[in-house]
Every structure is written in structure tokens, then in C-alpha cells.
Design a protein around this motif. Structure first.
Motif, PDB file in Angstrom:
ATOM      1  N   ARG A 126       0.840  -1.192   0.000  1.00 33.52           N
ATOM      2  CA  ARG A 126       0.000   0.000   0.000  1.00 33.52           C
ATOM      3  C   ARG A 126       0.880   1.249   0.000  1.00 33.52           C
ATOM      4  O   ARG A 126       1.791   1.383   0.816  1.00 33.52           O
ATOM      5  CB  ARG A 126      -0.898  -0.029   1.241  1.00 33.52           C
ATOM      6  CG  ARG A 126      -1.820   1.157   1.424  1.00 33.52           C
ATOM      7  CD  ARG A 126      -2.855   0.796   2.486  1.00 33.52           C
ATOM      8  NE  ARG A 126      -3.552   1.946   3.020  1.00 33.52           N
ATOM      9  CZ  ARG A 126      -4.518   2.597   2.397  1.00 33.52           C
ATOM     10  NH1 ARG A 126      -4.902   2.202   1.185  1.00 33.52           N
ATOM     11  NH2 ARG A 126      -5.118   3.626   2.976  1.00 33.52           N
ATOM     12  N   ALA A 127       0.592   2.158  -0.935  1.00 34.01           N
ATOM     13  CA  ALA A 127       1.364   3.391  -1.025  1.00 34.01           C
ATOM     14  C   ALA A 127       0.901   4.418   0.001  1.00 34.01           C
ATOM     15  O   ALA A 127       1.705   5.187   0.532  1.00 34.01           O
ATOM     16  CB  ALA A 127       1.256   3.976  -2.438  1.00 34.01           C
ATOM     17  N   GLU A 128      -0.392   4.440   0.283  1.00 36.88           N
ATOM     18  CA  GLU A 128      -0.935   5.426   1.214  1.00 36.88           C
ATOM     19  C   GLU A 128      -0.770   4.970   2.652  1.00 36.88           C
ATOM     20  O   GLU A 128      -0.569   3.788   2.941  1.00 36.88           O
ATOM     21  CB  GLU A 128      -2.425   5.668   0.911  1.00 36.88           C
ATOM     22  CG  GLU A 128      -2.671   6.264  -0.464  1.00 36.88           C
ATOM     23  CD  GLU A 128      -4.080   6.811  -0.581  1.00 36.88           C
ATOM     24  OE1 GLU A 128      -4.692   7.140   0.454  1.00 36.88           O
ATOM     25  OE2 GLU A 128      -4.571   6.904  -1.710  1.00 36.88           O
ATOM     26  N   GLU A 129      -0.891   5.926   3.575  1.00 32.60           N
ATOM     27  CA  GLU A 129      -0.835   5.630   4.996  1.00 32.60           C
ATOM     28  C   GLU A 129      -2.254   5.498   5.543  1.00 32.60           C
ATOM     29  O   GLU A 129      -3.228   5.797   4.872  1.00 32.60           O
ATOM     30  CB  GLU A 129      -0.086   6.741   5.739  1.00 32.60           C
ATOM     31  CG  GLU A 129       1.369   6.886   5.305  1.00 32.60           C
ATOM     32  CD  GLU A 129       2.066   8.023   6.017  1.00 32.60           C
ATOM     33  OE1 GLU A 129       1.362   8.821   6.682  1.00 32.60           O
ATOM     34  OE2 GLU A 129       3.294   8.123   5.928  1.00 32.60           O
ATOM     35  N   GLY A 130      -2.348   5.056   6.771  1.00 36.81           N
ATOM     36  CA  GLY A 130      -3.649   4.953   7.429  1.00 36.81           C
ATOM     37  C   GLY A 130      -4.252   3.580   7.268  1.00 36.81           C
ATOM     38  O   GLY A 130      -4.360   3.061   6.155  1.00 36.81           O
ATOM     39  N   SER A 131      -4.653   2.967   8.418  1.00 36.44           N
ATOM     40  CA  SER A 131      -5.175   1.603   8.362  1.00 36.44           C
ATOM     41  C   SER A 131      -6.664   1.465   8.632  1.00 36.44           C
ATOM     42  O   SER A 131      -7.172   0.345   8.541  1.00 36.44           O
ATOM     43  CB  SER A 131      -4.426   0.736   9.386  1.00 36.44           C
ATOM     44  OG  SER A 131      -4.766   1.125  10.712  1.00 36.44           O
TER      45      SER A 131
ATOM     46  N   GLY B  94      -9.049  -1.294  12.645  1.00 29.76           N
ATOM     47  CA  GLY B  94      -7.736  -0.977  12.106  1.00 29.76           C
ATOM     48  C   GLY B  94      -6.672  -1.090  13.177  1.00 29.76           C
ATOM     49  O   GLY B  94      -6.958  -1.325  14.350  1.00 29.76           O
ATOM     50  N   PHE B  95      -5.432  -0.919  12.772  1.00 27.15           N
ATOM     51  CA  PHE B  95      -4.320  -0.991  13.708  1.00 27.15           C
ATOM     52  C   PHE B  95      -4.351   0.192  14.672  1.00 27.15           C
ATOM     53  O   PHE B  95      -4.910   1.255  14.370  1.00 27.15           O
ATOM     54  CB  PHE B  95      -2.986  -1.003  12.956  1.00 27.15           C
ATOM     55  CG  PHE B  95      -2.655  -2.306  12.313  1.00 27.15           C
ATOM     56  CD1 PHE B  95      -2.552  -3.464  13.074  1.00 27.15           C
ATOM     57  CD2 PHE B  95      -2.436  -2.402  10.946  1.00 27.15           C
ATOM     58  CE1 PHE B  95      -2.235  -4.685  12.493  1.00 27.15           C
ATOM     59  CE2 PHE B  95      -2.109  -3.607  10.348  1.00 27.15           C
ATOM     60  CZ  PHE B  95      -2.014  -4.750  11.123  1.00 27.15           C
TER      61      PHE B  95
ATOM     62  N   ALA C 192       3.659  -0.687   9.802  1.00 23.49           N
ATOM     63  CA  ALA C 192       4.062  -0.529   8.408  1.00 23.49           C
ATOM     64  C   ALA C 192       5.038  -1.655   8.072  1.00 23.49           C
ATOM     65  O   ALA C 192       5.768  -2.120   8.937  1.00 23.49           O
ATOM     66  CB  ALA C 192       4.715   0.840   8.197  1.00 23.49           C
ATOM     67  N   PRO C 193       5.027  -2.146   6.859  1.00 27.08           N
ATOM     68  CA  PRO C 193       4.225  -1.637   5.751  1.00 27.08           C
ATOM     69  C   PRO C 193       2.765  -2.051   5.866  1.00 27.08           C
ATOM     70  O   PRO C 193       2.421  -2.936   6.651  1.00 27.08           O
ATOM     71  CB  PRO C 193       4.876  -2.305   4.541  1.00 27.08           C
ATOM     72  CG  PRO C 193       5.364  -3.613   5.087  1.00 27.08           C
ATOM     73  CD  PRO C 193       5.844  -3.298   6.483  1.00 27.08           C
ATOM     74  N   LEU C 194       1.931  -1.416   5.066  1.00 30.27           N
ATOM     75  CA  LEU C 194       0.543  -1.840   4.920  1.00 30.27           C
ATOM     76  C   LEU C 194       0.349  -2.422   3.527  1.00 30.27           C
ATOM     77  O   LEU C 194       1.127  -2.164   2.610  1.00 30.27           O
ATOM     78  CB  LEU C 194      -0.402  -0.651   5.124  1.00 30.27           C
ATOM     79  CG  LEU C 194      -0.443  -0.046   6.534  1.00 30.27           C
ATOM     80  CD1 LEU C 194      -1.319   1.195   6.551  1.00 30.27           C
ATOM     81  CD2 LEU C 194      -0.936  -1.065   7.545  1.00 30.27           C
TER      82      LEU C 194
END
Length: 431
Positions: free
Chosen positions: A244-249, A269-270, A295-297
Motif C-alpha cells: 500500500r502506497a498510502e498511509e492509514g489503516s 484498524g491498527f 508498516a508496511p501496509l
């Protein structure tokens, strides 16, 4: 050479009046190896001291139970848990004073009488869910990351509330001859970051079979001898996954498809943390400092898979299932799944659901335990249609179920343990 292992009851929220109790051990793996497990009940009861002689605070004082009613019900709940899992227990008077009253000793005597009633009653697990946690995988995890809590500590608290029993094993015991694979319909792999080739072969030949459902969480098979591999996640799950390129789970699962019965959308989510400045994957980097974002996601890119949950930031699939001729695979790219999702996964896998509420339950072939935390009378659905009498072991009395349905008396806040007097709970072995 060790025959007996003991550990304190699970710490934190599980010990509270609103909690579900739990083990710090993979108790069913220990049973495979013929080890006697003692659950140490060292809870901070309502009469426990707050400080020791030098005025220092006693550990656990922040989870002190509020009153005699709360102490009684939590001790009953621990008893129900250990009876359902067929482990031993002892009451540990932590630093003195936790049980130092006639009232508290009467509670202990009540539980001893219940155990005497059960002394010669044969019972066994009827769980159709097997949960696997892996020790070697955690050797690769940054100790400051919250991923251990998200993947190993919190899931048992949610699984206790799905209304069906489960067994818990070390992943290293995957090929043990004593595991009753014919009984399991859902297998949950919490943190299998490292899967040796012999384990992969066993999964393909034995576990991915007979219509069984496998749930994989976060980064299964990600750590290879040659380094990290996203392709290896895709290989073990059978679902195409990309980094996953974006952040946030945070993930949202709508009440539709296999999760239509959850009633309303749920989020999970985490645990959020402080971002790491490390250049490598922070969760798997033991040199990083501070509380880390996980991370990573990963996210799912598989048109043949049924997307069930999406990342809130960009709508990419984060939870999906895929049916194969031999089995069903479910992959969740993030942890901390709520009990409502586990229940629907279990139901779709063919697991018998005894109770649709969120109160914690404790079930084996002869026992049904529940801590009634919600303001409703529990309705229980048993596999057997034969009329059966249920004997309550704490307060006395009986209830009956017919056609597999029983409505228990509503006693708000009470922990209850029922013995099936005439028959066994048994969904039946399924190959």
C-alpha cells in the motif's frame, strides 16, 4: 521435562467487570503436549489493599473491582473459563488481603462446591474454530510496535464474544497428530509472518481442504529467507496483494454480502502510533525508536476476490474472501477485527453459533457459561434438538431447552454456568 505450567490470568481489560477473562497461554497446544495448566487468579478484589507497608502502590490497583458483586461475578467468570477449557486454577492472595473476609471466602467455597459437582463429569472441546499464534514470527518484530497487541493480545477478547467456542494453538504445532482437523471449520492465523516450507506443504495438503475456511491477518508468509516478499502473502492466501502506497489503516465493512447480519457498518484498524524515521519497514525493524505506526501496509488487487472491507482513505480493498474448490480464503490486511466480523466469518464457514449477543461465553461438550453484561435475556441455540435439562452450578435451579432453543433467566451482571444434565453439546465431527 516440565509437567505443569502456570501463568496469571490475562491482564488489563479482560479482568474488569466488563471484560471476558482469558489466558496468557496457548492452552490447547499445552494440552497436546500433556502439560497441566494452572490459571492463577490473582485479581485485585474489592477488599484488596492499594499499597504495601512502605506506601508503594500494588501492581494491578488500577483494575480493582468495585464491590462484592463485581468480585463474585469476575471470579465466577474465571471459573467458567477454566472449566470450559478443562485447565486447573488456584486463587493467589497477591501480597495478602485479596480474600481476607468471610464474604470472599464464601465465594471461594461456592466455586469449590461447583467443582465438586463437576469432578466426575467427562467433558471435551467442541470448538469448530482453531486459532494459531506464532512465537518465532515475533522475533522479527520491533518491540515498540503495537502489532503484538493488535494481532495477539486483543483477538481473544473479541473471539470470546462471538457466541461459539474456539481452541488456540502455537503455529509450531500445526502438524501435530493430536489436532482434531475433522472438527475445525474455520482456522485463524493471527501472525504467521514466517511459514517454513514444510508448514506451507502441510497447509496445502491438510488444512486447505474439505471446504474449510482460512482467515489470514496482516502479513502471512511475508518474511522469507531472501527478505520481505509481498508476493509470498499472495501465494499463501491465494489472494493477490500489493504493498500500500498510502498511509492509514482504518477499514470500513458494510452490512452486506457475507456480513449482512452485522446490521450496521463497522470500523477497525491498527492502533495509531508515532511514525518512525527508519528507512526500512518499521514494524519489522528492531532499530526503530518510539511507538510505531504499523508498516508496511498492504491492499488487495484481485478481481476474482470478493471485497468486503475497504480502506477509508482511498477505497482500496482491505478485507476480501475468495472461494476455491477445496476451501475458502479470507485475508484482512489489518488487525483488530471486531467480534461481529469474526462471528459472521464463523457462520459462513458452517460453525454453529450458540449465542448471537456480545456477552462472553464459555462452552464445551457439557457446559455453557455466560457473563450477562447486556440488558437482555440470553437466547441460546444448541445443536441438539433433544429436550435437555440445564443445571445452574452457582445459584442453583434448572432451565430446559426444546428444539435446540433455551431462553436463560435475565440476571443483569451475573456470571452463570450451566451443566447439561442429560446430553452433550456436540455439533458433530465434520470432515
Amino acid at each position: 521435562d516440565i509437567d505443569m505450567i502456570y501463568a496469571p490470568a490475562k491482564y488489563g481489560a479482560p479482568r474488569s467487570f466488563e471484560g471476558a477473562s482469558g489466558y496468557l497461554l496457548t492452552v490447547d497446544s499445552l494440552d497436546l503436549h500433556s502439560k497441566l495448566v494452572f490459571q492463577e487468579i490473582d485479581h485485585t478484589t474489592h477488599i484488596a489493599r492499594d499499597t504495601v507497608e512502605n506506601g508503594r502502590k500494588i501492581p494491578g490497583g488500577n483494575t480493582k473491582l468495585a464491590d462484592a458483586f463485581a468480585s463474585r461475578q469476575v471470579l465466577r467468570r474465571e471459573f467458567a473459563l477454566t472449566r470450559a477449557k478443562r485447565t486447573a486454577l488456584w486463587w493467589f492472595d497477591f501480597l495478602g488481603g485479596n480474600y481476607a473476609s468471610p464474604e470472599m471466602m464464601a465465594i471461594v467455597a461456592e466455586l469449590v462446591r461447583a467443582q465438586e459437582r463437576l469432578r466426575d463429569v467427562p467433558m471435551e472441546s467442541v470448538a469448530e474454530i482453531a486459532v494459531f499464534g506464532d512465537v518465532p514470527s515475533m522475533y522479527h518484530i520491533n518491540a515498540r510496535s503495537s502489532v503484538a497487541d493488535d494481532l495477539l493480545v486483543r483477538p481473544p477478547d473479541e473471539l470470546a464474544r462471538i457466541g461459539a467456542p474456539y481452541d488456540t494453538y502455537n503455529f509450531s504445532d500445526l502438524g501435530h497428530a493430536g489436532i482434531p482437523w475433522e472438527r475445525y471449520r474455520l482456522c485463524i492465523f493471527l501472525n504467521a509472518f514466517v511459514i517454513p516450507e514444510e508448514k506451507r506443504a502441510f497447509l496445502r495438503s491438510k488444512v486447505q481442504a474439505h471446504g474449510r475456511t482460512l482467515l489470514w491477518i496482516y502479513a502471512p508468509n511475508y518474511i522469507q529467507e531472501s527478505g520481505f516478499s509481498v508476493d509470498a502473502i499472495s501465494e499463501i492466501t491465494g489472494i493477490e496483494v500489493v504493498r500500500r502506497a498510502e498511509e492509514g489503516s482504518p477499514v470500513t465493512v458494510r452490512a452486506e454480502g457475507p456480513f449482512a447480519r452485522i446490521g450496521a457498518a463497522v470500523r477497525y484498524g491498527f492502533t495509531p502510533g508515532q511514525k518512525s524515521g527508519a528507512q526500512r519497514d518499521p514494524t519489522f525493524d528492531t532499530r526503530s525508536k518510539g511507538l510505531l505506526e504499523t508498516a508496511p501496509l498492504f491492499e488487495i488487487r484481485d478481481e476474482a476476490a470478493q471485497a468486503c472491507g475497504i480502506y477509508e482513505s482511498n477505497g482500496a480493498p482491505a478485507l476480501a474472501l475468495k472461494k476455491f474448490a477445496s476451501h475458502t480464503s479470507i485475508y484482512s490486511a489489518v488487525g483488530n477485527l471486531p467480534s461481529a466480523l469474526y462471528r459472521e466469518m464463523a457462520r459462513s464457514a458452517g460453525v454453529h453459533i450458540y449465542y448471537e449477543g456480545s456477552d462472553p461465553t464459555y462452552i464445551n461438550s457439557r457446559l455453557f457459561g455466560i457473563h450477562i453484561q447486556k440488558d437482555s435475556a440470553p437466547t441460546i441455540h444448541f445443536p441438539s434438538r433433544k429436550p435437555t435439562r440445564l443445571e445452574e452450578l452457582f445459584d442453583g435451579g434448572e432451565v430446559r431447552f426444546e428444539n435446540g432453543v433455551c431462553r436463560l433467566p435475565h440476571q443483569p451482571g451475573a456470571a452463570k454456568l450451566y451443566l447439561l444434565a442429560d446430553a452433550q453439546i456436540a455439533p458433530g465431527n465434520r470432515q
